[in-house]
Enzyme design. Structure first.
Site: not given
Ligand code: FNR
Length: 366
Positions: A26, A60, A102, A186, A234, A327
């Site tokens: 996000c 999301a 997503q 969620y 997911r 991410g």
């Molecule tokens: C996220 N994450 C996340 N997960 C998800 O399912 N939908 C989303 O919109 C978001 N938004 C989001 C925003 C930000 C700024 C971060 C840092 C994380 C979780 C993300 O998809 C991921 O699962 C985690 O960040 C873990 O992976 P990394 O960052 O360790 O590679």
């Protein structure tokens, strides 16, 4: 030596150029609270495609206004939102990557202040301040947030219809794969979990009841999108607390998802229980992905602090997952994929021709 990270992957009729994907993140960057993508989103998602990702999954994106985490979330409940996604999918495609999205409903964790730019990030947003009444499986609140209203059957039907309509718009916008957000506390996860789903009707109780909303959405979205388009889910495969939705239940749900035509599960964890002892560290969710892959034969992606190219390669080479999602490391370095490709096999093919002069030394050395 084969470099698994750089191998293409085919799901249904979609072939993705490699197994290094960017998970949804996000941005809380919608200006007029209208769910419409902005130039920030175009730059942000385009940079990952330019930086070597195989697939870029858009953040999301709420299927109804009430399902937004914050007023600054993307939405896909109207055509203006769909039209604003088209330049993003076109840019991502022009850079050789696939575009996913997503689709989400934040349930009882909706109507909160965004992560940045406000005084109380993550706190419930009062109706007087532009917030709204949230919904959930039951009237039980997530720690510190306002209590939701329990959805009735008509409300559940409306949620399913909203996922279908949003999926249809995503297809029209040029999206290549759809992911349903069933994780992180969620709405769909709230239904799956015995901690948040206290219903006594056919959407609660045993796992089959708690999984009913997810499976209804999967069936309805699968019917809506082209048969050649992959559908992903997911999940939070563990809540990291006793008595919560756990890996055993997740294994059963993934088996059902396979029977219902889901092509891949992304394996995350947590988000629904306050005070959970999450063992955060490098690759901390990968063993959950490996378990599900081996028990169910469902293709899986692993995510969570997979920050180094050889670490990502190891996850794939040892058969723990089919895809790795990176991410935050991609946020820190939007060229992470180019650097991984160079580190793993000194291959500059993925470097856009416009940038090749910058990589001449590395390519000569490899
Ligand atoms: C996220 N994450 C996340 N997960 C998800 O399912 N939908 C989303 O919109 C978001 N938004 C989001 C925003 C930000 C700024 C971060 C840092 C994380 C979780 C993300 O998809 C991921 O699962 C985690 O960040 C873990 O992976 P990394 O960052 O360790 O590679």
């Amino acid at each position: 030596m084969t470099q698994h990270l750089l191998e293409p992957l085919t799901l249904r009729e979609l072939t993705v150029r490699n197994r290094l994907w960017v998970p949804p993140m996000c941005q809380y960057s919608v200006a007029a609270q209208d769910g419409v993508a902005t130039p920030w989103h175009l730059m942000h998602y385009g940079s990952f495609a330019r930086g070597g990702a195989g697939a870029v999954i858009l953040e999301a994106t709420a299927v109804v206004p009430q399902g937004r985490i914050s007023p600054q979330d993307l939405g896909l409940w109207d055509d203006a939102q769909r039209d604003a996604l088209r330049p993003i999918t076109e840019l991502v495609h022009s850079l050789g990557a696939a575009a996913g999205i997503q689709l989400a409903h934040a349930g009882r964790k909706a109507s909160t202040e965004p992560e940045w730019g406000t005084a109380r990030p993550g706190a419930s947003l009062a109706e007087a301040d532009g917030g709204w009444r949230t919904v959930g499986p039951s009237a039980s609140a997530y720690a510190g947030l306002a209590a939701p209203e329990a959805l009735d059957e008509a409300g559940i039907d409306a949620v399913v219809d909203a996922f279908v309509a949003a999926a249809g718009r995503a297809v029209e916008a040029g999206i290549d794969l759809i992911e349903i957000h069933g994780a992180h506390g969620y709405l769909i996860h709230e239904f799956l979990s015995p901690l948040s789903n206290l219903r006594s009707d056919s959407y609660g109780g045993e796992l089959a009841g708690r999984a009913r909303l997810l499976l209804r959405i999967v069936d309805a979205v699968r019917d809506e999108i082209p048969s050649g388009m992959p559908l992903l889910v997911r999940l939070s495969a563990s809540e990291w607390v006793d008595g919560g939705f756990d890996l055993g239940e997740a294994t059963q749900v993934v088996s059902w998802l396979r029977e219902h035509g889901v092509d891949m599960v992304d394996v995350s964890s947590g988000g629904n229980a306050e005070g959970a002892a999450i063992p955060v560290g490098p690759g901390y969710q990968t063993s959950l992905a490996a378990h599900l892959r081996h028990r169910t034969d469902m293709p899986v992606s692993a995510v969570g602090m997979i920050d180094e190219p050889f670490q990502a390669e190891h996850v794939l080479a040892t058969g723990q997952a089919d895809v790795v999602r990176v991410g935050r490391a991609f946020l820190r370095d939007p060229s992470w994929g180019l650097h991984a490709a160079l580190a793993l096999r000194g291959d500059g093919d993925i470097v856009p021709p416009q940038y090749r002069r910058a990589y001449r030394q590395q390519l000569r050395r490899s």
